[in-house]
Design a protein around this motif. Sequence first.
Motif, PDB file in Angstrom:
ATOM      1  N   ALA A 238       0.510   7.351  -2.791  1.00  0.00           N
ATOM      2  CA  ALA A 238      -0.561   6.396  -2.476  1.00  0.00           C
ATOM      3  C   ALA A 238      -0.283   5.775  -1.113  1.00  0.00           C
ATOM      4  O   ALA A 238       0.822   5.279  -0.863  1.00  0.00           O
ATOM      5  N   THR A 258      -7.370  10.666   4.661  1.00  0.00           N
ATOM      6  CA  THR A 258      -8.093  11.022   3.440  1.00  0.00           C
ATOM      7  C   THR A 258      -8.591  12.458   3.532  1.00  0.00           C
ATOM      8  O   THR A 258      -8.495  13.238   2.570  1.00  0.00           O
ATOM      9  N   ARG A 266      -7.656  13.052  -6.429  1.00  0.00           N
ATOM     10  CA  ARG A 266      -7.280  11.643  -6.581  1.00  0.00           C
ATOM     11  C   ARG A 266      -6.221  11.431  -7.659  1.00  0.00           C
ATOM     12  O   ARG A 266      -5.620  10.363  -7.722  1.00  0.00           O
ATOM     13  N   GLN A 270      -4.052   9.365  -3.011  1.00  0.00           N
ATOM     14  CA  GLN A 270      -5.169   8.515  -2.577  1.00  0.00           C
ATOM     15  C   GLN A 270      -4.757   7.692  -1.365  1.00  0.00           C
ATOM     16  O   GLN A 270      -3.593   7.298  -1.237  1.00  0.00           O
ATOM     17  N   MET A 272      -5.920   3.963  -0.194  1.00  0.00           N
ATOM     18  CA  MET A 272      -6.502   2.864  -0.942  1.00  0.00           C
ATOM     19  C   MET A 272      -6.549   1.607  -0.088  1.00  0.00           C
ATOM     20  O   MET A 272      -5.689   1.392   0.768  1.00  0.00           O
ATOM     21  N   ASP A 324     -10.457   3.045  -7.552  1.00  0.00           N
ATOM     22  CA  ASP A 324      -9.273   3.718  -7.020  1.00  0.00           C
ATOM     23  C   ASP A 324      -7.997   3.218  -7.700  1.00  0.00           C
ATOM     24  O   ASP A 324      -7.089   4.000  -8.011  1.00  0.00           O
ATOM     25  N   ALA A 328      -5.202   5.320  -9.737  1.00  0.00           N
ATOM     26  CA  ALA A 328      -3.811   5.319  -9.268  1.00  0.00           C
ATOM     27  C   ALA A 328      -2.854   4.915 -10.381  1.00  0.00           C
ATOM     28  O   ALA A 328      -1.743   5.448 -10.482  1.00  0.00           O
TER      29      ALA A 328
END
Length: 546
Positions: A238, A258, A266, A270, A272, A324, A328
């Motif tokens: 992440a 991204t 995802r 990701q 975020m 998101d 996660a």
Amino acid sequence: MKSNPFIRILCLGLLLGLLPQTADAAKAEPPAEKILFIPHDSRPISSKQTADVVAQLGYDIVVPPNDLLGNREDLGHPDELWTWVRTNIAQPGVKAAVISSDAMIYGSLVGSRKHSYTREEVMARAERFGELQHEHPKVPLYVFGSIMRTPRTAEASGHEEPEYYRRYGADIFRYTVLRDKNEVEGLTRREKKEYAFLERLIPKEALADWMGRREKNYAVNEYMIGLLRKKGTFRYLALGRDDNAPFSQTHLESRHLTQEGADLGRTRFQTMAGIDEIALLMLTRAVNERRSEIPFVYARYNWGRGEETVPLYSDEKIGASIGDAVVAAGGMIVRGPEKADVVLTVNTNPDGRTYEANAALNDGTPREGTSYFADIVTDYVGKGYPVAIADVAFANGADNALMAELQKRGLLYKIRAYAGWNTPTNSSGFAIGEGMLVRHMQPDAVDRLLTTRYLDDWAYQANVRNTIARQLTWLRGDGFYGSLGSKKDAVSARSTRMMNRFVEENLPPLADIDELEVTFPWNRMFESDILRGERGAAYDFLARRN
């Protein structure tokens, strides 16, 4: 009747562990599973408050000593951290590792913004992640890092950027706004002239230093994505968009990263909004995967703009950020509360704006939407749903009007999780992670975590901090809000008195607090460490640090 001396010796031996026990007595609790956790710095919210959430489940959270974690003045010790990680990941019982790449590569989150390492040095440290996974293939790695922030002003940077940002911070921010906008939709003639003017205004040395450090950060993040794709090094990666805006250098770099990792999906990678909350999201994901669980989350917003709100310090709608964060953490969004493991109620302002907690508007007077949102919480609690509150109406502290309403209705300890600290995405992400985990905790542990947030987000951030900040000029000595200096002890003593008074007036006996002490480990008022004496046995996080 005289007691038998042999029996007395036998009992004493059993108590002291000097004699063999019977088979039944020898049946001890199995050792707690260990999770290695490397925070991105030593702030209480980043390290011990985050770790404490998972520790309440019975996990042994193995965290480096504070002197290895960076702060504002000591940017951290990445090479020493790598030595520590390689030693401790080999401990028996380590089932997962949640690691800040900023700590391991730059020393800390602040270090990522101010370091003077060469590209070769930072890339060499990034390569060690692949080596670590090769050496310990059975320990899943959950890694979180930052896409460097773009503060709007020097004041917004909290003096955590290089010195030149104090003079040119607003200009640098505007320069990157135009740079990003030019890529997305193009610039008007007037904006092109402004862009050319800013290029001349900002010293070339300053811009080269700032953009050069960002280029290293981008190269590291791009390499980490490659490690995940080619070698499957991480169970999850992440990358958080630190303090951000819809157009900014952070937003620009995030768009490219991204796209770079789009093929991974995802559920593995990701970018975020936010950064400080991602540590708890990764810890939560590690626990969920250990338990083979996918928690269901239902999100309900206040009336008005609701999920369309684009909060302060973010470049996207809060609904997207919450989606998101749920993914996660290893969860799934559902469309109704009936089967949800977490009913996330989100306290947005009906007009879609986010205010600062120190604004006059946050004086505790009910606003448009206060009663409506409290009714939502009351209804869900009354139906027995597991309610978590993401309090995002204000940044950097709780909504005083909402908290007063919850207090009046007796709801403070009937909800399951709460967060209202720092940026809105920090709050919503933290509430999601904690909300997923508390369902496996004993009621006392849930109450303890609620009390932690009420003390920090409501009592200190939204009230005591702002009052003391206005009184700083009264105190003897040198120091100011961002660097307390010789006023530090006086600020600590005054904050302690006010916090204890706040608890007595606002929290019920259920909070189970005897006495508080407020300290400032980062020598500034923005965050505090609230130490409490409590009745009964409480989890002592510091005693279990490795």
